[in-house]
Design a protein around this motif. Sequence first.
Motif, short mmCIF file in Angstrom:
data_model
loop_
_atom_site.label_atom_id
_atom_site.label_comp_id
_atom_site.label_asym_id
_atom_site.label_seq_id
_atom_site.Cartn_x
_atom_site.Cartn_y
_atom_site.Cartn_z
N VAL A 92 1.06 -0.97 0.33
CA VAL A 92 -0.05 -0.22 -0.36
C VAL A 92 1.16 1.59 0.00
O VAL A 92 2.30 0.94 -0.23
N HIS A 93 0.23 2.68 -0.51
CA HIS A 93 0.57 3.67 -0.25
C HIS A 93 2.44 3.56 -1.28
O HIS A 93 2.90 3.46 -0.80
N ILE A 94 1.44 2.65 -2.53
CA ILE A 94 3.22 2.79 -3.59
C ILE A 94 3.51 3.68 -3.70
O ILE A 94 2.62 4.50 -4.64
N ASP A 98 9.43 5.82 -6.22
CA ASP A 98 11.60 6.46 -4.74
C ASP A 98 10.82 4.60 -4.97
O ASP A 98 11.83 4.13 -4.47
N LYS A 99 10.36 4.44 -5.32
CA LYS A 99 10.65 2.20 -5.66
C LYS A 99 10.50 1.92 -4.41
O LYS A 99 11.00 0.83 -3.62
N HIS A 100 9.31 2.60 -3.49
CA HIS A 100 8.64 1.48 -2.35
C HIS A 100 7.53 1.76 -2.27
O HIS A 100 6.72 2.53 -2.98
N ALA A 101 7.33 1.11 -0.87
CA ALA A 101 5.54 0.35 -0.36
C ALA A 101 5.69 0.26 0.74
O ALA A 101 7.20 -0.63 1.69
N GLU A 102 4.66 0.61 1.68
CA GLU A 102 4.42 -0.30 2.89
C GLU A 102 3.40 -1.52 2.31
O GLU A 102 2.87 -1.41 2.01
N ILE A 103 4.02 -2.39 3.56
CA ILE A 103 3.28 -4.00 3.62
C ILE A 103 2.22 -3.56 5.05
O ILE A 103 2.02 -2.79 5.66
N SER A 104 1.04 -3.91 4.37
CA SER A 104 0.13 -4.04 5.19
C SER A 104 -0.66 -6.05 5.69
O SER A 104 -0.49 -6.31 4.40
N PHE A 105 -0.49 -6.03 6.38
CA PHE A 105 -1.36 -7.34 6.70
C PHE A 105 -1.48 -7.89 7.87
O PHE A 105 -1.76 -7.00 8.97
N PHE A 136 10.09 -5.06 -8.64
CA PHE A 136 11.45 -4.05 -8.69
C PHE A 136 11.35 -3.41 -8.04
O PHE A 136 12.01 -2.45 -8.26
N LEU A 137 10.27 -3.00 -6.75
CA LEU A 137 10.58 -2.45 -5.68
C LEU A 137 12.12 -2.92 -4.90
O LEU A 137 12.70 -3.37 -5.20
#
Length: 188
Positions: A92-94, A98-105, A136-137
């Motif tokens: 989420v919040h990809i 910047d090639k990053h994302a938050e993990i949600s679980f 390819f984050l």
Amino acid sequence: MKFPKVYPFLEKSSIFFEDFALVPIRYEDRFDIMKWRNEQIYHLRQSEPLTKENQDKYFKFVVAKLFIQEKPNQILFSFLKDDICIGYGGLVHISWIDKHAEISFIMDTSLEKIGFHKNWSIFLSLIEEVAFKELFLHKIFVYAFDLRPHLYETLKKSNYFLDARLIDHCYFDGGFKDVIIYSKLSGQ
């Protein structure tokens, strides 16, 4: 309504490990997800309980559209064990730039006490495959209210590092709490 079953921008929409699978979020899991979110609202960025009506609208007007976007801001999955949904989450919040994302679980509340570490560890390994090998984050991270220290041990064992502690960052249950961010870089 015919709900999509694959993300066309992923080469592999489903990822498997032993009797676990990460599959594009399924419409039929929406009420289990709603139930778990409402039971665990204390550690989520959710201000009020979800209803069946707003869950249906969310799946119809937000989630279904994720499947047709070239670069959605989130990619959600149902987390299965023996073909039964036991959790859900994703990236989420990809930030594509910047090639990053938050993990949600979040998992079935009944598994919080008996399968927390195992389920989180397997979910992390599967979502890492999506993040690093499919998208390819460069970086993925977990943003957590400082309420569940047992989560940090799981993240450390999965080679995530403490990236930041945001002091008094959120107001919860009558007081301010820190936010903890654990991260992992591609190639780690």
